[in-house]
Design an enzyme around this catalytic site. Structure first.
Site, PDB file in Angstrom:
ATOM      1  N   ILE A  69       0.893  -1.162   0.000  1.00  0.00           N
ATOM      2  CA  ILE A  69       0.000   0.000   0.000  1.00  0.00           C
ATOM      3  C   ILE A  69       0.929   1.209   0.000  1.00  0.00           C
ATOM      4  O   ILE A  69       1.909   1.253   0.748  1.00  0.00           O
ATOM      5  CB  ILE A  69      -0.950   0.001   1.229  1.00  0.00           C
ATOM      6  CG1 ILE A  69      -1.874   1.235   1.223  1.00  0.00           C
ATOM      7  CG2 ILE A  69      -0.201  -0.076   2.548  1.00  0.00           C
ATOM      8  CD1 ILE A  69      -2.970   1.190   2.314  1.00  0.00           C
ATOM      9  N   SER A  70       0.632   2.187  -0.859  1.00  0.00           N
ATOM     10  CA  SER A  70       1.523   3.343  -0.983  1.00  0.00           C
ATOM     11  C   SER A  70       1.532   4.167   0.302  1.00  0.00           C
ATOM     12  O   SER A  70       0.560   4.181   1.071  1.00  0.00           O
ATOM     13  CB  SER A  70       1.074   4.226  -2.143  1.00  0.00           C
ATOM     14  OG  SER A  70       1.030   3.501  -3.345  1.00  0.00           O
ATOM     15  N   GLN A  71       2.644   4.886   0.479  1.00  0.00           N
ATOM     16  CA  GLN A  71       2.787   5.806   1.616  1.00  0.00           C
ATOM     17  C   GLN A  71       1.721   6.906   1.502  1.00  0.00           C
ATOM     18  O   GLN A  71       1.506   7.445   0.406  1.00  0.00           O
ATOM     19  CB  GLN A  71       4.195   6.407   1.511  1.00  0.00           C
ATOM     20  CG  GLN A  71       4.567   7.374   2.592  1.00  0.00           C
ATOM     21  CD  GLN A  71       5.827   8.158   2.224  1.00  0.00           C
ATOM     22  OE1 GLN A  71       6.433   7.926   1.171  1.00  0.00           O
ATOM     23  NE2 GLN A  71       6.199   9.077   3.075  1.00  0.00           N
TER      24      GLN A  71
END
Ligand code: SAH
Length: 222
Positions: A69-71
């Protein structure tokens, strides 16, 4: 399970979410609409329960199948680049993953089309969209290198995995005035986030900042 999570941890995590959004402001995110949607979206339901206590840290986390999951800062930055530069009626996302970025897009656009190559991840993401009552998202299991020509042209395209070159079908499927944010891996292995705009004169492109994404891969996994 997800719905139980929503009702339970959702309430108590409001304060941590507000803290996260304040951190995003400190890092330079300015678009109030983007910040407000991120303040309202429960990121913990997009993450495995074993890691959900870390959901409101400004960091990427594993979501299974070797993906992440992206930052939050990157989600905010990419969304802000699109929202602040033009229309957001029809938006295409390549790389649904856990669906967090998709859900943020749903809050700032009219319709979101999202493509994921790994079916197991897509199925989980779709059950989260249902739990959150997000009805403006249309999903497809497929290879994002090809885009989604039947639904084109798009006002905005966001790619959440990095190719070595910008796929031509995605450029072709942008409306005039449409923008694309995409990480691109250069021959040295570094990645830069690019913002492109399709104008009547052609493509205008600029490098925004260095980033680190999983690779954009061809084909699908069912
Ligand atoms: N937006 C996601 C990021 C997930 S990581 C989030 O917020 O969680 C990137 C995702 O892109 C992975 O799920 C990976 O499977 C997917 N992906 C990689 N190559 C792809 C391709 N060619 N087509 C569609 N999805 C792809």
């Amino acid at each position: 399970m997800i719905i139980k999570n929503l009702a339970g941890i959702g309430m108590t995590s409001q304060r941590t979410r507000t803290r996260l959004v304040n951190r995003l402001r400190d890092k330079g995110i300015e678009d109030e609409k983007v910040l407000s949607v991120m303040e309202q979206t429960p990121r913990h339901i997009f993450i495995d329960e074993a890691l959900s206590h870390r959901a409101y840290e400004d960091t990427s986390l594993p979501i299974g199948m070797g993906q992440t999951i992206s930052q939050p800062y990157i989600v905010a930055r990419m969304t802000e680049l699109l929202v602040s530069s033009g229309a957001m009626n029809d938006v295409l996302e390549i790389g649904t993953g856990c669906g967090y970025q998709t859900s943020i897009l749903a809050g700032v656009s009219r319709r979101v089309y999202t493509i994921e190559r790994i079916l197991a991840l897509q199925n989980q993401a779709v059950s989260r969209f249902k739990a959150l009552n997000l009805h403006s998202i249309t999903h497809r299991h497929g290879d994002g290198f090809l885009g989604w020509s039947e639904q084109s042209p798009f006002d905005a395209i966001i790619v959440t995995a990095a190719p070595d070159q910008i796929p031509q079908p995605l450029i072709d499927q942008l409306a005039v005035g449409g923008r694309m944010v995409i990480p691109v891996t250069n021959p040295g292995g570094d990645q830069q986030l690019h913002l492109l705009e399709k104008t009547t004169e052609g493509i205008v492109s600029m490098a925004v900042e260095n980033v680190r994404f999983v690779p954009l891969l061809g084909g699908t996994i069912s």
